[in-house]
Design an enzyme around this catalytic site. Structure first.
Site, PDB file in Angstrom:
ATOM      1  N   CYS A  26     -14.439  17.425   2.907  1.00  0.00           N
ATOM      2  CA  CYS A  26     -13.835  17.066   4.195  1.00  0.00           C
ATOM      3  C   CYS A  26     -14.697  17.550   5.361  1.00  0.00           C
ATOM      4  O   CYS A  26     -14.898  18.750   5.544  1.00  0.00           O
ATOM      5  CB  CYS A  26     -12.423  17.648   4.290  1.00  0.00           C
ATOM      6  N   CYS A  48      -2.646  -9.856   4.501  1.00  0.00           N
ATOM      7  CA  CYS A  48      -1.381 -10.054   3.791  1.00  0.00           C
ATOM      8  C   CYS A  48      -1.619 -10.746   2.441  1.00  0.00           C
ATOM      9  O   CYS A  48      -2.246 -11.805   2.373  1.00  0.00           O
ATOM     10  CB  CYS A  48      -0.446 -10.878   4.670  1.00  0.00           C
ATOM     11  N   CYS A  98       0.451 -14.185   2.076  1.00  0.00           N
ATOM     12  CA  CYS A  98       0.404 -15.130   3.198  1.00  0.00           C
ATOM     13  C   CYS A  98      -0.247 -16.463   2.824  1.00  0.00           C
ATOM     14  O   CYS A  98       0.184 -17.526   3.276  1.00  0.00           O
ATOM     15  CB  CYS A  98      -0.334 -14.507   4.384  1.00  0.00           C
TER      16      CYS A  98
END
Length: 534
Positions: A104, A446, A449
């Site tokens: 990190c 999506c 979709c």
């Protein structure tokens, strides 16, 4: 200051850099003293080791390098593991824990500041035990401590944790810890003490009380100090000390003033000596006139009580000519709005905001604003000159600027069976149209979709020739409208003539034939579902 527990593979170059940084940190840490600290004896050993280290440094101060200073600071921070964590937290009244991960980047940035804070706290006699834990290596222990991301700072008081809410410089960590575990103010009695204080503290609020314990305003000052977790409060009864800390001092009576390093270095408080009013003054003045957004101050900026925030996205060179005019503008609208500078070349900071406006490819200066009370955003669409920026700020402060809704360019819908709607045409095509409109709301990401879009295409062919029905679709990721509020995608909305304010939501799980039946029913048309198109 949270990052996800695993690095995002999408940013491969950044990840490679983080791995290199983690390796360097590992090398630096390899020289650290391994401390189990499972008992008081072990902590005593650590103190003895540090004492010897300090003696050696006194004997050869000219040879002490920056690396040695960092190494010493890191040795003050106890390394937690699966064996000693519970004993240390249960056995100490105050334990400040840093949860980190080797990969990190933000952890790597914070650790030396945390170590420096530990050194400063030790020097002033704080009883807080400063500790860190590798949350990836000891994931079970980290989970028990409720460390859910990296880096995480937690203060344990008699075994009970509380979240860290301060800043991320070493000075800010020290201030927060001291206020939570010791006195909320620092008392300075002599000029020498004040001189030493100035070497370590650059931002603070001063209270002058001739007889500290008897002053009617003193208790309110101390109360204000306990209400604020970010700024160091300093009190004195010495005029000489006060004048050293605040050279602009013009009175020998009760006085409160804020000292900063930026423009407006000395700001006097002229209100009543009441805790809430002092904190209000502090919140309005503690930031620079123009705050530069960084990864370490994002939490402080977003949590500022000034919720109307004007953001200037610009390259460093371009911003130089704007810096002074922006400070002048900030003075005029202080406490009403906050001016923030963001380096437009810093994608981690700038891109999330620019994407909200649909201008993520912007390279030149952009001026935008967010009202976090109204959840609305604004964009200066004229040239970002100082005069236009000031006019923009004036309109924001007086509520005369219209909210901004992003929109793609107006498309050419000639001969289209399904009309493309964008933010700028939503009123015309959907709301003000005299026709019934079946609107498909989708996004590029999506999953379902594409399948629904094919069904809508079939429906448009099925109802071809019905002049009173328009089929349309809008990409909700690139277009916005205040009347379009959709929570999930894809969504099908039927806007019936005369009822445009209350569209009917159709089930996206229905077949094209079932949708045709429902459309006929709602529009009171003869059933056409038997046609070949479906």
């Amino acid at each position: 200051m949270l990052t996800k527990p695993k690095p995002n593979s999408k940013f491969s170059i950044l990840f490679t850099f983080l791995l290199l940084l983690s390796f360097l940190i590992f090398v630096a840490r390899s020289s650290d003293v391994a401390v189990e600290a499972g008992s008081e004896e072990e902590l005593d050993d650590l103190e003895q080791l540090l004492a010897v280290d300090e003696q050696l440094q006194e004997e050869r101060p000219e040879q002490q390098s920056e690396a040695e200073t960092v190494s010493k600071a890191q040795r003050i921070v106890v390394e937690l593991n699966g064996d000693n964590t519970k004993r240390l937290i249960d056995g100490n009244e105050y334990v400040m824990v840093l949860g980190y991960a080797p990969w990190c980047a933000r952890s790597a940035e914070l650790m030396p500041r945390f170590a420096e804070a530990a050194t400063d706290l030790k020097e002033i006699g704080s009883s807080v035990l400063m500790a860190k834990i590798d949350g990836e290596r000891y994931s079970k222990v980290a989970s028990q401590l409720e460390i859910k991301g990296f880096p995480t700072l937690l203060l344990f008081v008699n075994g009970t944790s509380q979240s860290y809410t301060g800043g991320f410089s070493s000075e800010e960590i020290v201030i927060w810890v001291q206020k939570k575990t010791g006195a909320s103010t620092i008392k300075l009695d002599t000029v020498d003490e004040a001189s030493g204080f100035l070497k370590k503290h650059h931002t603070f609020i001063l209270g002058l009380f001739e007889k500290s314990e008897d002053s009617s305003g003193h208790d309110e000052f101390v109360k204000a100090a306990s209400l604020d977790n970010e700024i160091q409060f300093v009190e004195t009864s010495s005029i000489d000390v006060a004048k050293l800390l605040f050279p602009n001092l013009k009175t020998n009576n009760v006085f409160v003033g804020l000292v900063k390093t930026e423009a407006e270095k000395y700001t006097s408080y002229d209100g009543p000596c009441q805790a809430e009013k002092i904190v209000e003054f502090l919140n309005s003045n503690k930031f620079p006139l123009v705050t530069k957004l960084t990864e370490s101050n994002t939490v402080r900026v977003y949590s500022s009580p000034v919720k109307l925030q004007v953001m200037v996205f610009s390259k460093t060179d371009d911003f130089e000519s704007l810096a002074q005019p922006l400070e002048d503008i900030a003075r005029k609208f202080k406490s009403k709005l906050m001016l923030i500078y963001i380096d437009i070349s810093n994608e981690n900071l700038a891109m999330p905001f620019l994407t909200l406006f649909g201008i993520e490819d912007a390279k030149k200066t952009v001026v935008a604003a967010f009202d976090n009370n109204l959840n609305s955003k604004y964009l200066l669409e004229s040239d970002p000159s100082p005069s236009n920026i000031e006019e923009f700020c004036f309109g924001l402060a007086h509520g005369t600027v219209s909210a901004y809704y992003k929109s793609q360019p107006i498309p050419d819908n000639q001969n289209a069976s399904v009309v493309a709607v964008v933010g700028r045409t939503f009123d015309e095509v959907v709301l003000r149209s005299s026709e019934n409109v079946l609107l498909e709301v989708h996004t590029p990401w999506c999953i379902n979709c594409e399948a629904l879009s094919k069904q809508v295409e079939k429906l448009s062919q099925h109802f071809k020739g019905f002049e009173n029905l328009v089929f349309a679709r809008i990409d909700a990721s690139a277009n916005e409208h205040p009347k379009l509020t959709v929570d999930d995608y894809p969504t099908i909305l039927l806007y019936k003539t005369g009822e445009k304010e209350n569209p009917l939501k159709l089930s996206t799980k229905s077949s094209a034939k079932d949708m045709a039946v429902l459309i006929n029913k709602e529009l009171k048309w003869k059933d056409q579902s038997g046609k070949d198109e479906l």
